[in-house]
Write a protein that holds these residues in place. Structure first.
Motif, PDB file in Angstrom:
ATOM      1  N   LEU A 111      64.410  25.087 -21.422  1.00  0.00           N
ATOM      2  CA  LEU A 111      64.778  24.220 -20.301  1.00  0.00           C
ATOM      3  C   LEU A 111      66.107  23.557 -20.627  1.00  0.00           C
ATOM      4  O   LEU A 111      66.224  22.815 -21.603  1.00  0.00           O
ATOM      5  N   GLY A 112      67.110  23.807 -19.813  1.00  0.00           N
ATOM      6  CA  GLY A 112      68.403  23.153 -19.954  1.00  0.00           C
ATOM      7  C   GLY A 112      68.532  22.038 -18.948  1.00  0.00           C
ATOM      8  O   GLY A 112      68.368  22.262 -17.745  1.00  0.00           O
ATOM      9  N   ILE A 113      68.806  20.846 -19.419  1.00  0.00           N
ATOM     10  CA  ILE A 113      68.922  19.678 -18.548  1.00  0.00           C
ATOM     11  C   ILE A 113      70.382  19.249 -18.489  1.00  0.00           C
ATOM     12  O   ILE A 113      70.967  18.865 -19.506  1.00  0.00           O
ATOM     13  N   LEU A 114      70.964  19.344 -17.313  1.00  0.00           N
ATOM     14  CA  LEU A 114      72.346  18.923 -17.120  1.00  0.00           C
ATOM     15  C   LEU A 114      72.327  17.510 -16.557  1.00  0.00           C
ATOM     16  O   LEU A 114      72.088  17.296 -15.367  1.00  0.00           O
ATOM     17  N   GLY A 115      72.533  16.548 -17.437  1.00  0.00           N
ATOM     18  CA  GLY A 115      72.431  15.138 -17.077  1.00  0.00           C
ATOM     19  C   GLY A 115      71.174  14.536 -17.662  1.00  0.00           C
ATOM     20  O   GLY A 115      70.136  14.490 -17.018  1.00  0.00           O
ATOM     21  N   MET A 116      71.281  14.060 -18.914  1.00  0.00           N
ATOM     22  CA  MET A 116      70.092  13.596 -19.643  1.00  0.00           C
ATOM     23  C   MET A 116      69.976  12.082 -19.547  1.00  0.00           C
ATOM     24  O   MET A 116      69.954  11.362 -20.545  1.00  0.00           O
ATOM     25  N   GLY A 117      69.904  11.589 -18.312  1.00  0.00           N
ATOM     26  CA  GLY A 117      69.646  10.177 -18.105  1.00  0.00           C
ATOM     27  C   GLY A 117      68.148   9.924 -18.101  1.00  0.00           C
ATOM     28  O   GLY A 117      67.377  10.681 -18.687  1.00  0.00           O
ATOM     29  N   GLY A 118      67.736   8.876 -17.405  1.00  0.00           N
ATOM     30  CA  GLY A 118      66.328   8.525 -17.396  1.00  0.00           C
ATOM     31  C   GLY A 118      65.445   9.612 -16.811  1.00  0.00           C
ATOM     32  O   GLY A 118      64.383   9.926 -17.348  1.00  0.00           O
ATOM     33  N   ARG A 139      77.963  13.934 -20.645  1.00  0.00           N
ATOM     34  CA  ARG A 139      79.364  13.647 -20.974  1.00  0.00           C
ATOM     35  C   ARG A 139      79.497  13.220 -22.427  1.00  0.00           C
ATOM     36  O   ARG A 139      80.503  13.494 -23.076  1.00  0.00           O
ATOM     37  N   SER A 140      78.466  12.570 -22.952  1.00  0.00           N
ATOM     38  CA  SER A 140      78.453  12.195 -24.366  1.00  0.00           C
ATOM     39  C   SER A 140      77.042  12.396 -24.912  1.00  0.00           C
ATOM     40  O   SER A 140      76.053  12.292 -24.173  1.00  0.00           O
ATOM     41  N   ASN A 168      70.261  17.043 -13.120  1.00  0.00           N
ATOM     42  CA  ASN A 168      69.821  15.635 -13.070  1.00  0.00           C
ATOM     43  C   ASN A 168      71.025  14.719 -13.243  1.00  0.00           C
ATOM     44  O   ASN A 168      70.970  13.753 -13.989  1.00  0.00           O
ATOM     45  N   LEU A 169      72.096  15.040 -12.530  1.00  0.00           N
ATOM     46  CA  LEU A 169      73.333  14.279 -12.648  1.00  0.00           C
ATOM     47  C   LEU A 169      73.679  13.643 -11.311  1.00  0.00           C
ATOM     48  O   LEU A 169      73.246  14.109 -10.257  1.00  0.00           O
ATOM     49  N   PRO A 170      74.440  12.552 -11.325  1.00  0.00           N
ATOM     50  CA  PRO A 170      74.785  11.873 -10.075  1.00  0.00           C
ATOM     51  C   PRO A 170      75.815  12.660  -9.279  1.00  0.00           C
ATOM     52  O   PRO A 170      76.523  13.524  -9.820  1.00  0.00           O
ATOM     53  N   LEU A 171      75.892  12.382  -7.991  1.00  0.00           N
ATOM     54  CA  LEU A 171      76.913  12.989  -7.141  1.00  0.00           C
ATOM     55  C   LEU A 171      78.127  12.080  -7.087  1.00  0.00           C
ATOM     56  O   LEU A 171      78.032  10.911  -6.734  1.00  0.00           O
TER      57      LEU A 171
END
Length: 285
Positions: A111-118, A139-140, A168-171
């Motif tokens: 599973l690749g998650i693009l945007g590892m926020g909450g 990004r970091s 899972n990243l913002p627009l």
């Protein structure tokens, strides 16, 4: 002093009335307005810079939505891998499981998650219970505590090596159509795209083309470019599962989102400062 609360749910027509809270609209708001409480995690409907210039504090609901959205993403992952939508259609036609192709288990898939926020971290926790291996790109890089065993990889590697790619990243201006033709060509032909973020993060026409050409194996979607319209090419595609943007539409989550906004507004009225503001405004008040 006045307060504005916004709620961009599909069943509401508020956005059809006002449009985006862009610079023009914000310039017409009364000078007494000090707080905008947005009842949602994504706040791409609000241009923050003009609000900041007018000393208007903007808040969203950044963490309350994590679990409900991750639950929806997990459903889409399982449904896409196991082709549950095709099986349901078979059952509804009275064909039971006759003629169904073999599907795939989630165990041992990447599973690749693009945007590892909450939301991404909540999804990672759930996917681990299915035996999936987790990798991500931000990004970091996160701290080891927040990674919880997930592997940080470059964006290109994430796209090329994931069996399931979850967005899972913002627009914003930099992420709009950031997943398109080039990314679909780079993905495994057996890979599945999951989008519970925002529809315009994906070039929808490129996604349809990738599904029809077999460049990717499937898609699980809860968001779309021109909501509430869902393209018929996606709705009718046997390898696409389409939910009508219901990621946070549970009673418990909606109740807490509204309570979060009210607590924030109460703090603002009492102290002149919201408890939380959007990232672009942190440290300004």
């Amino acid at each position: 002093m006045s307060v504005l609360s916004t709620k961009p749910t599909i069943e509401s027509d508020r956005w059809q009335v006002t449009g985006r809270f862009d610079e023009e609209l914000v310039s017409k708001l009364p000078s007494s307005l000090r707080f905008i409480a947005h009842n949602g995690a994504g706040y791409d409907q609000i241009s923050v810079a003009p609000c900041t210039n007018r000393n208007i504090q903007v808040t969203n609901v950044p963490s309350v939505v994590d679990n409900a959205t991750a639950d929806s993403a997990l459903f889409l992952i399982l449904g896409s891998l196991r082709q549950f939508n095709v099986a349901i259609a078979n059952a509804q036609r009275g064909e039971f499981h006759r003629g169904l192709p073999l599907s795939n288990d989630p165990a041992n898939k990447v599973l690749g998650i693009l945007g590892m926020g909450g939301i991404g971290r909540a999804l990672a926790k759930r996917a681990k219970s299915l035996g999936m291996t987790i990798q991500y790109h931000n990004r970091s890089r996160l701290s080891e505590d927040l990674e919880q065993g997930a592997t940080y990889v470059p964006r290109d590697e994430l796209i090329a090596t994931s069996d399931v790619l979850s967005l899972n990243l913002p627009l914003n201006e930099s992420t709009k159509h950031s997943v398109g033709t080039a990314e679909f060509k780079a993905m495994k032909p057996t890979a599945i795209l999951i989008n519970t973020a925002r529809g315009p993060v994906v070039d929808e026409k490129a996604l349809i083309a990738a599904l029809e050409s077999g460049e990717i194996a499937g898609a699980g979607l809860d968001v779309y470019e021109n909501e509430p319209t869902i393209p018929s090419e996606l709705l009718q595609h046997p390898r696409a599962i389409c939910l009508p943007h219901i990621g946070t539409l549970s009673y418990e989550t909606q109740k807490e989102m509204e309570a979060f906004c009210l607590r924030n507004i109460r703090a603002g009225l009492a102290n002149g400062k919201l408890t939380t503001v959007v990232p672009e405004q942190k440290g300004l008040w």
